[in-house]
Enzyme design. Structure first.
Site, short mmCIF file in Angstrom:
data_model
loop_
_atom_site.label_atom_id
_atom_site.label_comp_id
_atom_site.label_asym_id
_atom_site.label_seq_id
_atom_site.Cartn_x
_atom_site.Cartn_y
_atom_site.Cartn_z
N ASN A 155 -33.52 -18.68 -45.80
CA ASN A 155 -35.27 -19.13 -46.27
C ASN A 155 -35.27 -17.48 -46.55
OD1 ASN A 155 -35.52 -18.20 -43.34
ND2 ASN A 155 -37.41 -18.63 -43.53
N GLU A 253 -35.33 -13.25 -33.98
CA GLU A 253 -35.84 -14.06 -34.70
C GLU A 253 -36.28 -15.12 -35.04
OE1 GLU A 253 -38.61 -11.73 -34.69
OE2 GLU A 253 -38.24 -10.45 -35.21
N CYS A 287 -40.82 -19.28 -41.77
CA CYS A 287 -40.93 -19.57 -39.89
C CYS A 287 -41.78 -19.62 -39.15
CB CYS A 287 -39.74 -18.87 -39.12
SG CYS A 287 -40.71 -16.44 -40.21
N GLU A 462 -39.02 -6.37 -34.39
CA GLU A 462 -38.83 -5.69 -35.37
C GLU A 462 -39.67 -5.11 -35.49
OE1 GLU A 462 -34.92 -6.14 -37.03
OE2 GLU A 462 -34.27 -7.61 -35.78
P1 NAD Z 1 -29.08 -21.35 -38.63
O1 NAD Z 1 -29.50 -20.72 -37.25
O2 NAD Z 1 -29.00 -22.35 -38.92
O3 NAD Z 1 -28.04 -19.72 -39.19
C1 NAD Z 1 -28.90 -18.93 -39.75
C2 NAD Z 1 -27.42 -18.06 -39.27
O4 NAD Z 1 -26.46 -18.10 -38.02
C3 NAD Z 1 -26.66 -18.25 -40.63
O5 NAD Z 1 -25.91 -17.15 -41.61
C4 NAD Z 1 -25.75 -18.75 -39.98
O6 NAD Z 1 -24.51 -18.87 -41.05
C5 NAD Z 1 -25.43 -17.90 -38.81
N1 NAD Z 1 -24.29 -18.56 -37.74
C6 NAD Z 1 -24.65 -20.39 -36.97
N2 NAD Z 1 -23.71 -20.85 -35.83
C7 NAD Z 1 -23.55 -19.21 -35.81
C8 NAD Z 1 -22.47 -18.96 -34.67
N3 NAD Z 1 -22.33 -19.68 -34.33
N4 NAD Z 1 -22.35 -17.82 -34.67
C9 NAD Z 1 -23.17 -16.38 -35.33
N5 NAD Z 1 -23.83 -16.90 -36.86
C10 NAD Z 1 -24.56 -17.96 -36.83
O7 NAD Z 1 -30.56 -21.20 -39.16
P2 NAD Z 1 -31.39 -21.59 -40.93
O8 NAD Z 1 -31.91 -22.90 -41.08
O9 NAD Z 1 -29.99 -20.54 -42.00
O10 NAD Z 1 -32.51 -20.64 -40.73
C11 NAD Z 1 -34.00 -21.23 -40.78
C12 NAD Z 1 -34.02 -21.18 -39.11
O11 NAD Z 1 -35.07 -19.75 -38.87
C13 NAD Z 1 -35.44 -21.80 -39.06
O12 NAD Z 1 -35.80 -22.09 -37.28
C14 NAD Z 1 -36.22 -20.26 -39.27
O13 NAD Z 1 -37.80 -19.98 -38.35
C15 NAD Z 1 -36.52 -19.49 -38.60
N6 NAD Z 1 -36.44 -18.21 -38.82
C16 NAD Z 1 -37.37 -16.98 -37.90
C17 NAD Z 1 -37.47 -16.72 -38.81
C18 NAD Z 1 -38.20 -15.45 -37.66
O14 NAD Z 1 -38.47 -14.07 -37.48
N7 NAD Z 1 -38.85 -15.66 -36.32
C19 NAD Z 1 -37.35 -15.47 -40.00
C20 NAD Z 1 -37.21 -16.70 -41.06
C21 NAD Z 1 -36.46 -18.43 -40.52
#
Ligand code: NAD
Length: 493
Positions: A155, A253, A287, A462
Site C-alpha cells: 500500500n 509498523e 494502515c 519512526e
Molecule cells: P505483508 O506482511 O504480507 O508483506 C509486507 C512485506 O513483507 C512484503 O515486502 C513481503 O514480501 C515481506 N515479507 C513477507 N514474508 C516475509 C518473511 N518471511 N520475511 C521477510 N519479509 C517478508 O504485508 P502487506 O500485505 O504487503 O501489507 C499490508 C499490511 O501492512 C497491513 O496489515 C497494513 O496495516 C500494514 N501496514 C502498516 C503500516 C504502519 O505504518 N503501521 C503502514 C502500511 C501498511
C-alpha cells in the site's frame, strides 16, 4: 490507461548495476484493473541478497564518512529527482496498485518531502553532551548501525519506501530494500533517481522478490544488523522471531483497526467528512484507516444513515481517472479476502451500503464502499483488519463505554476523536491505547512527530529524531576533567 515507459522486466539494483536474479528466475506482476501480468520482476534469492549486502558493506565507509551537510545535499537532490518524475511516478503507482491518480500524486509529493525533511535533519541534529560539574564530561557519538534491511508493503509502496530510505541514508547507513512483490513497479524508478542524485553505487540496493525468499534472506543475513519492517502483524511476528537469531534491532509498523469516536457534541459535518475520507481514501488500504466508527447513541442512527449515503455516492472508477475517489484493490487475492470479510459481515451485522462490485465496473478488483452498522465487539469485522473500503459502525452510551470499545481489539495504531469538549478530547486521547491520536482532525502528520503503534500494531517509533535513533547506535564517551579518585583495591598491603 497504460503509462509510458512501462518496463517488461523489473530488475534488482545491486552495487549500482541493474541485474537479473542470479538464477534467472522471475515472478509475474499484475495490474489490478485487467488482472493480467504486464511485466516480470527478478525473483531474489539468498544469493542475490548476499550480493546486495556485500555491495552495501562495500559502500558503507564512503557514505558514513560524508558530513551531514554532504549527505543532505545529496538527499535534497533525491527529492529534486523524485519531483522531476512526479507524473511518471504517480502514473506507475496508479497502474500497479490501483490507487486513484489524484491520491498517487499526493503520495509522490510526500515521498519527495520525506527526503527534504531528512536532509534537514542530517544537518540540524546535534549529539547530546552531559557535564558532571568539573569532574567528568560525557558526550554521545551517533554511528550508523550498519547495513539496514528495509522491507515494505504494497500500500502506497513508493511513499513507504521513501519513509525508510530517507532516514536510513540521513543516518549514514547503507541499505538493501526489499519492495512488496505485488507492487514493484514504482521502485523501478529509484535506481535512476539515486544515480542522478549522486548517491554512491552500493549505498542503496534493491532486491525484488517473494517475502518468504528474498525478505527472509534479508532478515536472516548475519551482516544486516537492523530490519525496518512495515507490513502485516503476522509477518511482523515472524520477522521478530527470525531476527532473534542475530539479536537484530527491529522496527515494526504493523496492522491497525483504528477507532473513530464521535461524540454527540461533535461538529457532525467535519466528523462525517473525516470518517468517509479516513476509511475510503487510498482504497481503504491504509494502515491508519479509521475502520471502526463508534458513535454516541443520540447521534447514532442519523450519523450511520448519512455515512451510508455518502459511501453510496463515493465515485468508484478506473484509477487513472481524475474524478475517481476509490480505485481498484491491489490484487485478486486481496480482493477475494476483502469480499470474504463482506460475506462474514452480512452474517454479523446490518449492511447499510455497498457490499457489491459496482454495476458499471464488471472487471477489475472494484468494490463499492461498504458500511456495516450495529457491529458487536466480538464480530470478526470489528476485530480484524480488512484493509479495504469497509467500515464497521457501533453505538456507545457514555465516555467510559467509548474508551472500552475503542480499546477492545488487539491493535493500537491510530485513533480519532470528535467532540467539542476540549477536556473530554484530551481525556479520551490519553485513555485510548494507540500510538497516535487525532482530536477533531484527520491524519495530518508533521514529519517531526513519532509514528508507530502499540499492542499488535507494532514495536518502536519512526519519524523525526525517532528514525535517527533507530538507524544509529548512540555511543557514550566519558572523559575525566579532573583527577580521578578510584577506590584503591589491592593497594592496602
Ligand atoms: P505483508 O506482511 O504480507 O508483506 C509486507 C512485506 O513483507 C512484503 O515486502 C513481503 O514480501 C515481506 N515479507 C513477507 N514474508 C516475509 C518473511 N518471511 N520475511 C521477510 N519479509 C517478508 O504485508 P502487506 O500485505 O504487503 O501489507 C499490508 C499490511 O501492512 C497491513 O496489515 C497494513 O496495516 C500494514 N501496514 C502498516 C503500516 C504502519 O505504518 N503501521 C503502514 C502500511 C501498511
Amino acid at each position: 490507461m497504460t503509462p509510458e515507459r512501462l518496463p517488461s522486466l523489473i530488475r534488482h539494483w545491486i552495487g549500482g548495476e541493474l541485474v537479473e536474479a542470479d538464477d534467472g528466475r522471475t515472478f509475474d506482476v499484475f495490474d489490478p484493473v485487467s488482472n493480467t501480468a504486464y511485466a516480470v520482476a527478478a525473483r531474489g534469492s539468498a544469493t542475490d541478497v548476499d550480493r546486495a549486502v556485500a555491495a552495501a558493506r562495500g559502500a558503507a565507509h564512503e557514505w558514513a564518512g560524508l558530513s551531514g551537510r554532504a549527505r543532505a545535499t545529496i538527499l535534497n537532490r533525491v527529492a529534486d529527482a523524485v519531483e522531476a518524475r512526479h507524473e511518471d511516478l504517480a502514473a506507475f503507482e496508479t497502474y500497479d496498485t490501483g490507487l486513484p491518480i489524484t491520491q498517487a500524486r499526493g503520495q509522490a509529493r510526500r515521498a519527495a518531502e520525506n527526503f527534504r525533511y531528512f536532509a534537514d535533519v542530517a544537518v540540524a541534529l546535534g549529539e547530546e553532551a552531559f557535564r558532571q560539574g568539573a569532574e567528568q564530561f560525557s558526550y554521545v557519538v551517533r554511528q550508523p548501525v550498519g547495513v539496514a534491511g528495509l522491507i515494505t508493503p504494497w500500500n502506497t509502496p513508493f511513499m513507504l519506501e521513501s519513509w525508510k530510505l530517507a532516514p536510513a541514508l540521513a543516518s549514514g547507513c547503507t541499505l538493501v530494500l526489499k519492495p512488496a512483490e505485488w507492487t514493484p513497479l514504482s521502485a523501478s524508478l529509484w535506481p535512476e533517481i539515486f544515480a542522478e542524485a549522486g548517491v554512491p553505487a552500493g549505498a542503496v540496493n534493491i532486491v525484488h522478490g517473494i517475502g518468504a525468499e528474498a525478505g527472509q534472506a534479508l532478515v536472516d543475513h548475519p551482516d544486516v544488523p537492523l530490519i525496518s519492517f512495515t507490513g502485516s502483524t503476522d509477518t511482523g511476528r515472524h520477522i521478530v522471531r527470525s531476527s532473534a537469531q542475530h539479536l537484530k534491532t527491529t522496527s515494526m509498523e504493523l496492522g491497525g483497526k483504528s477507532p473513530v469516536v464521535v461524540f454527540a457534541d461533535a461538529d457532525i459535518e467535519a466528523a462525517l467528512d473525516s470518517v468517509v475520507f479516513g476509511v475510503f481514501s487510498l482504497n481503504g488500504e491504509r494502515c491508519t484507516a479509521g475502520s471502526r466508527v463508534l458513535v454516541e447513541r443520540p447521534l447514532y442512527e442519523e450519523f450511520t444513515r448519512r455515512l451510508a449515503q455518502r459511501a453510496a455516492d463515493v465515485r468508484v472508477g478506473p484509477p487513472s481517472e481524475a474524478a475517481t475517489e476509490v480505485g481498484a484493490l491491489v490484487h485478486t487475492e486481496h480482493y477475494r479476502r476483502v469480499l470474504n470479510y463482506i460475506e462474514t459481515g452480512r452474517k454479523e451485522a446490518r449492511l447499510m451500503a455497498g457490499g457489491e462490485r459496482p454495476a458499471h465496473l464488471p472487471d477489475g478488483n472494484y468494490l463499492q464502499p461498504t458500511v456495516f452498522a450495529d457491529v458487536e465487539r466480538d464480530a470478526r469485522i470489528f476485530q480484524e483488519e480488512i484493509f479495504g473500503p469497509v467500515v464497521a459502525v457501533a453505538p456507545f452510551d457514555d465516555e467510559a463505554e467509548a474508551i472500552e470499545l475503542a480499546n477492545a481489539t488487539q491493535f493500537g495504531l491510530a485513533a480519532y476523536i470528535w467532540t467539542s469538549s476540549i477536556q473530554r478530547g484530551h481525556r479520551v486521547a490519553h485513555a485510548v491505547e494507540s500510538g497516535m491520536v487525532w482530536i477533531n482532525s484527520h491524519n495530518v502528520r508533521d514529519l517531526r512527530t513519532p509514528f508507530g503503534g502499540v499492542k499488535a500494531s507494532g514495536i518502536g517509533r519512526e519519524g523525526g529524531a525517532h528514525s535517527i535513533d533507530f538507524y544509529t547506535e548512540s555511543k557514550i564517551v566519558h572523559v575525566a576533567l579532573s583527577d580521578v579518585h578510584t577506590p584503591r583495591f589491592g593497594a592496602a598491603r
